[in-house]
Design a protein around this motif. Sequence first.
Motif, PDB file in Angstrom:
ATOM      1  N   ARG A  54      60.070   9.394   6.542  1.00  0.00           N
ATOM      2  CA  ARG A  54      60.929   8.241   6.836  1.00  0.00           C
ATOM      3  C   ARG A  54      60.552   7.516   8.113  1.00  0.00           C
ATOM      4  O   ARG A  54      60.446   6.292   8.159  1.00  0.00           O
ATOM      5  CB  ARG A  54      62.392   8.676   7.009  1.00  0.00           C
ATOM      6  N   THR A  55      60.399   8.280   9.195  1.00  0.00           N
ATOM      7  CA  THR A  55      60.266   7.603  10.482  1.00  0.00           C
ATOM      8  C   THR A  55      58.973   6.797  10.520  1.00  0.00           C
ATOM      9  O   THR A  55      58.968   5.608  10.840  1.00  0.00           O
ATOM     10  CB  THR A  55      60.324   8.622  11.636  1.00  0.00           C
ATOM     11  N   ARG A 104      55.348  10.325  17.707  1.00  0.00           N
ATOM     12  CA  ARG A 104      56.066  11.592  17.486  1.00  0.00           C
ATOM     13  C   ARG A 104      55.163  12.733  17.918  1.00  0.00           C
ATOM     14  O   ARG A 104      53.963  12.755  17.599  1.00  0.00           O
ATOM     15  CB  ARG A 104      56.426  11.747  16.010  1.00  0.00           C
ATOM     16  N   HIS A 132      65.514  11.764  19.573  1.00  0.00           N
ATOM     17  CA  HIS A 132      64.969  10.956  18.477  1.00  0.00           C
ATOM     18  C   HIS A 132      65.772   9.652  18.420  1.00  0.00           C
ATOM     19  O   HIS A 132      66.588   9.435  17.520  1.00  0.00           O
ATOM     20  CB  HIS A 132      65.109  11.764  17.183  1.00  0.00           C
ATOM     21  N   GLN A 135      66.148   7.397  15.184  1.00  0.00           N
ATOM     22  CA  GLN A 135      67.018   7.929  14.126  1.00  0.00           C
ATOM     23  C   GLN A 135      68.464   7.584  14.469  1.00  0.00           C
ATOM     24  O   GLN A 135      69.271   7.232  13.596  1.00  0.00           O
ATOM     25  CB  GLN A 135      66.841   9.445  13.987  1.00  0.00           C
ATOM     26  N   ARG A 165      67.009  17.385  17.135  1.00  0.00           N
ATOM     27  CA  ARG A 165      66.902  16.319  18.150  1.00  0.00           C
ATOM     28  C   ARG A 165      67.742  15.096  17.795  1.00  0.00           C
ATOM     29  O   ARG A 165      68.206  14.374  18.665  1.00  0.00           O
ATOM     30  CB  ARG A 165      65.432  15.933  18.329  1.00  0.00           C
ATOM     31  N   THR A 166      67.949  14.878  16.491  1.00  0.00           N
ATOM     32  CA  THR A 166      68.745  13.707  16.105  1.00  0.00           C
ATOM     33  C   THR A 166      70.188  13.862  16.592  1.00  0.00           C
ATOM     34  O   THR A 166      70.836  12.892  16.953  1.00  0.00           O
ATOM     35  CB  THR A 166      68.737  13.493  14.571  1.00  0.00           C
ATOM     36  N   ARG A 228      69.419  19.788   8.919  1.00  0.00           N
ATOM     37  CA  ARG A 228      68.550  20.863   8.430  1.00  0.00           C
ATOM     38  C   ARG A 228      68.321  21.877   9.544  1.00  0.00           C
ATOM     39  O   ARG A 228      68.210  21.498  10.714  1.00  0.00           O
ATOM     40  CB  ARG A 228      67.222  20.193   8.040  1.00  0.00           C
ATOM     41  N   GLN A 230      65.970  23.759  11.709  1.00  0.00           N
ATOM     42  CA  GLN A 230      64.632  23.286  12.080  1.00  0.00           C
ATOM     43  C   GLN A 230      63.613  24.449  12.117  1.00  0.00           C
ATOM     44  O   GLN A 230      63.258  24.964  13.176  1.00  0.00           O
ATOM     45  CB  GLN A 230      64.689  22.606  13.455  1.00  0.00           C
ATOM     46  N   PRO A 266      70.106  13.014   8.592  1.00  0.00           N
ATOM     47  CA  PRO A 266      68.898  12.254   8.940  1.00  0.00           C
ATOM     48  C   PRO A 266      67.799  12.421   7.889  1.00  0.00           C
ATOM     49  O   PRO A 266      66.886  11.599   7.839  1.00  0.00           O
ATOM     50  CB  PRO A 266      68.478  12.861  10.284  1.00  0.00           C
ATOM     51  N   LEU A 267      67.909  13.465   7.071  1.00  0.00           N
ATOM     52  CA  LEU A 267      66.900  13.824   6.065  1.00  0.00           C
ATOM     53  C   LEU A 267      65.581  14.199   6.774  1.00  0.00           C
ATOM     54  O   LEU A 267      65.348  13.707   7.864  1.00  0.00           O
ATOM     55  CB  LEU A 267      66.697  12.697   5.051  1.00  0.00           C
ATOM     56  N   PRO A 268      64.738  15.029   6.254  1.00  0.00           N
ATOM     57  CA  PRO A 268      64.811  15.610   4.923  1.00  0.00           C
ATOM     58  C   PRO A 268      65.900  16.687   4.821  1.00  0.00           C
ATOM     59  O   PRO A 268      66.143  17.418   5.765  1.00  0.00           O
ATOM     60  CB  PRO A 268      63.432  16.249   4.758  1.00  0.00           C
TER      61      PRO A 268
HETATM   62  C1  NCD Z   1      64.557  14.293  11.583  1.00  0.00           C
HETATM   63  C2  NCD Z   1      63.552  14.671  12.659  1.00  0.00           C
HETATM   64  O1  NCD Z   1      62.345  14.495  12.474  1.00  0.00           O
HETATM   65  O2  NCD Z   1      64.017  15.121  13.699  1.00  0.00           O
HETATM   66  N1  NCD Z   1      63.960  13.603  10.529  1.00  0.00           N
HETATM   67  C3  NCD Z   1      63.878  12.253  10.600  1.00  0.00           C
HETATM   68  O3  NCD Z   1      63.230  11.703  11.445  1.00  0.00           O
HETATM   69  N2  NCD Z   1      64.605  11.554   9.728  1.00  0.00           N
HETATM   70  C4  NCD Z   1      65.371  15.432  11.110  1.00  0.00           C
HETATM   71  C5  NCD Z   1      64.649  16.636  10.582  1.00  0.00           C
HETATM   72  O4  NCD Z   1      63.439  16.697  10.517  1.00  0.00           O
HETATM   73  O5  NCD Z   1      65.375  17.556  10.194  1.00  0.00           O
END
Ligand code: NCD
Length: 308
Positions: A54-55, A104, A132, A135, A165-166, A228, A230, A266-268
């Motif tokens: 996504r990002t 990133r 993040h 996000q 981090r989100t 999720r 991590q 935030p997915l995934p």
């Molecule tokens: C998040 C991340 O990378 O921190 N994903 C994202 O950018 N949408 C959340 C995650 O990976 O669980």
Amino acid sequence: MSRPRSVIDILDLSTDELDALMRVAEDIIAYPDKYAEVCHGKKLATLFFEPSTRTRMSFEAAMYELGGHVISMTDGASSSASKGESVSDTAKIVSCYADIIAMRHPKEGAALVAAQSATVPVVNAGDGGHCHPTQTLADLLTIYREKGGFSNLTVGLCGDLKFGRTVHSLVGALSRYEGIKFILISPEELRLPDYVKNDVLDRGGIQYAETSSLDDAIGSLDVLYMTRVQRERFFNEEDYLRLKDSYILTPDKLRGAKSDMAILHPLPRVNEISVAVDDDPRACYFRQAANGKYMRMALIMMLLGLGA
Ligand code: NCD
């Protein structure tokens, strides 16, 4: 030497600027053609030393939809970082090739290091388990569109609050709004880090409660932000396996929730939200991913001084 403005932490943006970004994003959604050439002749470099769907893709789609170009490094192993090049040198070099950088990196603080050497704006697209901010831009626009504002919301943050981090960035952003209240839902081992609790929540006099029970909390929430566990930040697989399925949101669990609670992620996702929840009108996570692109468009315009 003065450096261009970068966004490393969500607190680098004032609430007025967040409002302005949301206004621009909504205008882009309504009138995309108006923005189709805004970044003509500009280049975005995406430097991703960690996996992303996504990002990175939403940053790249954002730049294309603004009429700009993208150059991309999607895998640290294929870059000079694998030969030992420092983040600082990489940032200096990429500044010669692009007008703005989205980066990133698995190390906390890497985006700040890059911004201190780059001669173009750097946007932190996730630095280790730290923060993040873009996000959070997606999260804020989603909450704004679903709930009409931020004041007086009770927000449940559920899952891996330690490494997520989100979550750290979202807590920072929402803490600036009147009457916000957090319910922090996590296993003991994955609680929100003390530095976020002390520096943001306690210092801001923000109301919050900690619990390990989603069932106990769900009825009071206006927003439920699932995350999720991590895996990549755990020190051992055994702990990950023990904790990974701590919370699974199902239609059954949602019976105790408000009829207008917004469900974000935030997915995934891995297992945290059953696919049976996806058709519930309260499920906002796919809209949230779409919102991320519009907020990144607005942010790119702002940092390039192009009218946002
Ligand atoms: C998040 C991340 O990378 O921190 N994903 C994202 O950018 N949408 C959340 C995650 O990976 O669980």
